[in-house]
Design an enzyme around this catalytic site. Structure first.
Site, PDB file in Angstrom:
ATOM      1  N   LEU A  36       0.834  -1.201   0.000  1.00 36.20           N
ATOM      2  CA  LEU A  36       0.000   0.000   0.000  1.00 36.20           C
ATOM      3  C   LEU A  36       0.866   1.247   0.000  1.00 36.20           C
ATOM      4  O   LEU A  36       0.481   2.293  -0.495  1.00 36.20           O
ATOM      5  CB  LEU A  36      -0.888   0.023   1.244  1.00 36.20           C
ATOM      6  CG  LEU A  36      -2.067  -0.940   1.276  1.00 36.20           C
ATOM      7  CD1 LEU A  36      -2.719  -0.905   2.650  1.00 36.20           C
ATOM      8  CD2 LEU A  36      -3.066  -0.555   0.212  1.00 36.20           C
ATOM      9  N   GLY A  67       9.018   1.267   7.534  1.00 41.41           N
ATOM     10  CA  GLY A  67       8.411   0.020   7.137  1.00 41.41           C
ATOM     11  C   GLY A  67       7.551   0.152   5.902  1.00 41.41           C
ATOM     12  O   GLY A  67       7.292   1.231   5.397  1.00 41.41           O
ATOM     13  N   ASP A  99       4.273  14.629  13.719  1.00 42.98           N
ATOM     14  CA  ASP A  99       4.502  14.419  12.294  1.00 42.98           C
ATOM     15  C   ASP A  99       3.192  14.494  11.508  1.00 42.98           C
ATOM     16  O   ASP A  99       2.906  13.645  10.670  1.00 42.98           O
ATOM     17  CB  ASP A  99       5.210  13.079  12.058  1.00 42.98           C
ATOM     18  CG  ASP A  99       5.946  13.033  10.720  1.00 42.98           C
ATOM     19  OD1 ASP A  99       6.113  14.116  10.099  1.00 42.98           O
ATOM     20  OD2 ASP A  99       6.333  11.943  10.290  1.00 42.98           O
TER      21      ASP A  99
END
Ligand SMILES: *[C@@H]1O[C@H](CO)[C@@H](O)[C@H](O)[C@H]1NC(C)=O
Ligand SMILES: *[C@@H]1O[C@H](CO)[C@@H](O)[C@H](O)[C@H]1NC(C)=O
Ligand SMILES: *[C@@H]1O[C@H](CO)[C@@H](O)[C@H](O)[C@H]1NC(C)=O
Ligand SMILES: *[C@@H]1O[C@H](CO)[C@@H](O)[C@H](O)[C@H]1NC(C)=O
Ligand SMILES: *[C@@H]1O[C@H](CO)[C@@H](O)[C@H](O)[C@H]1NC(C)=O
Ligand SMILES: *[C@@H]1O[C@H](CO)[C@@H](O)[C@H](O)[C@H]1NC(C)=O
Ligand SMILES: *[C@@H]1O[C@H](CO)[C@@H](O)[C@H](O)[C@H]1NC(C)=O
Ligand SMILES: *[C@@H]1O[C@H](CO)[C@@H](O)[C@H](O)[C@H]1NC(C)=O
Ligand SMILES: *[C@@H]1O[C@H](CO)[C@@H](O)[C@H](O)[C@H]1NC(C)=O
Length: 898
Positions: free
Chosen positions: A577, A583, A700
């Site tokens: 995705l 990751g 973030d």
């Protein structure tokens, strides 16, 4: 005058003749030395030509022309040593090390002056057992690295009571370490080096109280190596260097507080168990510690790594948590204290890994739990246990079966066990238990057969002399075998049903909830999707890190790696995705069509920061639940795998819809849509900042961390940088600056001090992006990089230019323009340079919601999907800590009110 001269002449002459006569009278050792010379294969190396050995190089004689020292080490000598060396009765030093000498070592028995003998690094083949007879002055002997045929340390060594250093590393020594090698016989022995031999058996008791400083017994090659306990190290208080590595030593490390001179401690590659004592950690002079590859338990010890080189590769032990210094969960502590009372056997240390005895993916030997994560069965039958029954079993308050039969346990049955209110069965049969049996509740089945001294008053009984060994008692009570046999069968069933129930809980959690209303939870289908969910005693969880490490190991939610492989098509390329902080995110589909997103940390590079972010994410997401925060469904910890499982957000990131809609073939977002997305995000962040009963900073926020569902409802994602702020956000925290350029508040970028206002700033930037359709930093024009905030403020200040700044894809009408103007002001406000001037998220939500209210989105948005997902995210049956429960129940209330 002449007379005087003559007298001097005579005197000199007589002196000369005296010298000559002494010289011509050869040393009594000449023959033996000649024999030595002859026996060496290449004596020419030494230049021994003079008939008198006392004039030879490398030989030192005394005034009475006896040979005292022979130092012919490292001369590339070949050949052998002659037995005549034994005739050199004044010899104090014999150094032949580092040559190529072979043959047997001659006996030097009786050389009572001999102090130092160095035979090491040769090719000698034999060491005579009587070698040490009468060597009453011997201080040092080195036999290392020769090709001896196997030999044992001879009893004759006991004659050498002045010994200080005995060194025979790699010398084919076999047998056990003799009991005489201790302080009683050798009060001056400081160095005992017997590494890399074939020794076996235990460290001799005689070591306790010895003066040994350097102890090398590492790397024995025998089948069993050195085994048994290291407890007597406690009493070897002179030790400075301990190399016992690569053996099979077992049991716990003792209290080492007396070893104040200890510097170097290597016990790696053994089978040590138990908790690393703080007495070792606190030793002041320590410089190297290697405990790698043992079965050490309890918390990972926290050494002062600024002074001490520590190696204990946590994964290679059985510590409950990887982070040094963090305490274990309370059930773990109780079990460890129970294990202590039976000497921390290897059988437990090998299987009791992690911080959760009820972890279904790591069955703890002898432990079974209920689905609530409490220990209900302890089955330690027939494990060869010695020691006593811990009174701390009484702290396992849910315990129903306590099965200890067929061991060698001694002592009494602790009275405290009667306080176990759920206890149904206590089996201590076939042990050496003595004393009165305390009174249990009437319905508790207590089996005490096969304990010859049970029931007898222990006051007259001396423990330690149990009549009849464990095997004997087994035999005589064969009738009992069936009962204990059925006991273990029962336990098997219990283990099975516990796991079944837990797996069932998962299926309810992930699969069935979605269909519960349709199917009325008709089927509790067994399925391979065994993502296990069970709660854990949560503790106080105040410190983010403590809680994080606890969570990560305990696994509030837990998925097996195999399941996740299956559902993501073995993490195939097609299922990717996106890639994000540390990751790759994969799409996965469960058996019932339910989609999930799986974030997999790059294997191999599980960096410290990556791990910290992983933990942070779990920590935050298990504490905070909100419809506008991406829900964590589970996580998976494997040897090298770190996986997070999220709800799947089919519409992808906001940044895709905002900046890449053309390429992706999407429709541009209408202003109403942008407004509701902004409001969703604001609500999520508001919740993070304060409503979660604790205050978190996201750090973030940006469009690529905002995910959209089917209905375009937005959720904030990526909690890897989230930090807890003390005192509900009143304070700032100092961190390494992290986040994304373009969204960083100026004060944070400069000082690293983060407050919740850092998120407000980033949120302001997102508002500007929603309005303008421009990125915070546009990298497409590197010559002319413009920071959106600066540009926006400039254009915004001028009404005419501002309208041009609005994203061309927004259909502008009067209402939209009014709304955009309001939001633009809000954006400006959020991006104030001074953090104190920025509004709180509560204010932001207010402004946005009233603006959205005015705007009344045309279609009503269904929340149904989301509430179900939240339901999935956290099955109700689970006891989380109260502080994380409340936000959850808030969500559930809204769910039920639908
Ligand atoms: C050493 O002593 C033994 C017996 O005392 C004797 O037989 C032998 O000849 C001696 N060796 C030499 C080289 O003198
Ligand atoms: C020891 O002897 C073996 C043969 O027996 C030989 O191969 C080896 O090189 C010798 N080692 C030394 C150090 O002389
Ligand atoms: C140790 O002794 C045995 C038997 O004497 C022998 O076979 C073996 O080669 C020796 N090992 C070494 C390393 O010298
Ligand atoms: C100790 O030395 C004496 C002679 O010096 C000898 O008779 C005795 O056997 C030796 N002891 C041992 C245990 O070898
Ligand atoms: C140690 O090893 C020996 C064999 O060398 C064995 O007989 C003994 O039972 C072992 N002891 C322990 C405590 O494991
Ligand atoms: C150590 O010494 C103490 C007394 O000094 C004694 O009680 C204890 O048994 C000794 N421990 C070992 C393992 O020898
Ligand atoms: C500790 O032991 C391991 C082997 O078990 C070794 O690889 C490592 O280098 C050692 N560490 C230190 C600091 O000596
Ligand atoms: C029981 O556990 C406590 C800590 O929880 C410990 O201090 C105590 O020594 C333990 N008692 C026994 C008998 O192991
Ligand atoms: C006898 O047992 C009681 C408890 O059952 C204990 O308090 C006492 O210390 C024991 N006495 C001996 C000698 O073991």
């Amino acid at each position: 005058m002449k007379n005087a001269h003559f007298a001097v002449f005579i005197f000199l002459l007589s002196l000369l003749s005296l010298i000559l006569s002494v010289h011509s009278q050869s040393s009594p050792d000449a023959a033996a030395m000649q024999a030595l010379k002859t026996s060496l294969g290449n004596p020419a190396n030494l230049g021994w030509t003079d008939p008198d050995p006392c004039s030879w190089d490398y030989v030192v004689c005394s005034t009475d022309i006896r040979v005292n020292q022979i130092r012919i080490g490292s001369q590339s000598l070949k050949g052998t040593l002659p037995p005549d060396l034994r005739n050199l009765t004044s010899l104090t030093t014999l150094d032949v090390m580092k040559n190529e000498l072979s043959g047997p070592i001659p006996s030097l028995a009786g050389l009572s002056s001999l102090q130092e003998v160095l035979f090491n690094d040769n090719n000698f083949t034999y060491f005579p057992p009587d070698f040490f007879s009468g060597l009453t002055s011997l201080q040092t002997i080195s036999l290392d690295y020769n090709s001896f045929e196997v030999w044992e340390i001879p009893v004759s060594l006991t004659n050498a009571t002045t010994l200080q250093k005995f060194s025979a590393n790699g010398a084919n020594v076999t047998g056990t370490i003799p009991g005489f090698l201790g302080g009683d016989v050798f009060p001056g022995l400081k160095s005992l080096n017997l590494a890399m031999n074939n020794l076996h058996g235990q460290l001799p008791e005689s070591f306790a109280g010895s003066a040994i400083e350097t102890l090398w017994l590492n790397g024995q090659n025998s089948d069993t190596k050195l085994n048994g306990s290291v407890s007597l190290l406690q009493n070897m208080t002179s030790l400075t260097q301990v190399w016992l590595y690569s053996n099979q030593l077992t049991g716990p490390l003792p209290d080492l507080s007396g070893l104040t001179g200890l510097k170097d401690f290597s016990l790696r590659d053994n089978q040590l168990t138990g908790i690393v004592p703080s007495s070792l950690v606190n030793l002041p002079g320590l410089s190297t510690v290697n405990l790698t590859n043992n079965l050490l338990q309890g918390p990972t010890p926290k050494f002062d790594t600024s002074k001490i080189r520590v190696d204990m590769r946590t994964g290679s032990n059985s510590f409950c948590l990887d982070d040094p210094g963090f305490p274990c969960a309370s059930q773990v502590n109780i079990l460890l204290s129970i294990a202590e009372s039976v000497g921390y056997p290897v059988v437990f240390a090998e299987s009791w890994k992690g911080n959760n005895p009820c972890d279904a993916s790591q069955i703890w030997k002898g432990i079974s739990c209920d689905s609530g994560g409490s220990i209900t069965v302890v089955n330690f039958q027939n494990l060869g246990l010695t020691g006593t029954i811990s009174s701390n079993f009484s702290q396992l308050t849910s315990l129903r079966h306590l099965l200890l039969s067929g061991n060698s346990l001694t002592g009494t049955i602790p009275t405290k066990l009667t306080t176990l209110s759920k206890l149904e069965k206590l089996d201590v049969s076939n042990n050496h238990i003595f004393g009165k049996v305390p009174k249990f509740r009437q319905n508790v089945i207590v089996n005490i057969h096969g304990n010859p001294d049970i029931g007898k008053d222990n006051s007259s009984f001396t423990p330690g002399t149990p009549p009849g060994g464990p095997s004997g008692t087994h035999g005589t009570h064969s009738g009992e075998t069936s009962s204990s046999g059925s006991g273990s069968k029962n336990t098997g069933k219990i283990v099975g049903s516990v796991i079944g129930a837990v797996c069932g809980a998962f299926i309810v959690g992930l699969g069935v909830c979605l269909y519960a209303r349709k199917r009325k939870r008709s089927s509790r289908v067994q399925s391979p999707n065994t993502v296990v969910i069970h709660p854990q005693n949560a503790g106080d969880g105040n410190a983010v890190l403590t809680a994080a490490s606890r969570w990560s190991i305990n696994g509030d939610e837990f998925a097996t790696i195999q399941v996740l492989r299956n559902v993501t098509n073995n993490f195939s390329e097609e299922n990717i995705l996106g890639k994000g902080g540390f990751g790759t995110v994969y799409r996965g589909e469960l058996h019932e069509g339910k989609k999930i997103a799986v974030k997999r940390m790059e294997s191999g590079v599980v960096s410290e920061q990556g791990l910290a972010e992983f933990k942070s994410e779990i920590e935050v997401l298990t504490k905070v639940r909100h419809r506008h925060l991406l829900a964590l469904l589970g996580f998976c910890l494997d040897e090298n795998e770190r996986l997070l499982i999220y709800e799947y957000m089919p519409m992808g990131t906001l940044s895709k819809h905002l900046f890449k809609w053309k390429e992706e073939g999407l429709k541009p977002l209408e202003w109403t849509r942008r407004l509701t997305i902004a409001l969703d995000v604001a609500r999520g962040v508001e919740y993070l900042h304060g409503l979660a009963h604790q205050s978190f900073i996201h750090r973030d926020l940006k469009p690529s961390n905002i995910l959209l569902g089917d209905d375009m409802k937005a959720k904030v994602a990526d909690f890897g940088l989230v930090r807890l702020v003390p005192d509900n956000g009143k304070h700032s925290i100092e961190t390494r600056v992290a986040g994304t350029f373009g969204y960083l508040a100026p004060e944070y970028a400069e000082t690293g001090r983060a407050t919740i206002k850092v998120d407000v700033y980033s949120f302001g930037v997102i508002l500007m992006e929603l309005i303008t359709g421009r990125k915070a930093v546009d990298a497409s024009d590197p010559e002319n990089v413009v920071h959106l905030v600066t540009w926006f403020r400039e254009t915004h200040s001028n009404k005419n230019t501002f309208q041009k700044a609005i994203d061309q894809s927004i259909e502008l009408n009067e209402e939209a323009l009014a709304s955009i103007t309001t939001v633009a002001e809000l954006a400006d406000h959020c991006c104030e340079k001074n953090p104190y001037k920025r509004p709180g998220m509560g204010h932001v939500v207010q402004v946005l919601s009233s603006s959205a209210e005015l705007w009344k989105p045309t279609e009503t948005i269904s929340y149904d999907m989301h509430e179900m997902e939240l339901d999935i995210a956290l099955p109700k049956s689970h006891s989380l800590q109260p502080e994380s429960l409340s936000p959850l129940s808030e969500v559930q209330v809204s769910h039920h009110s639908l």
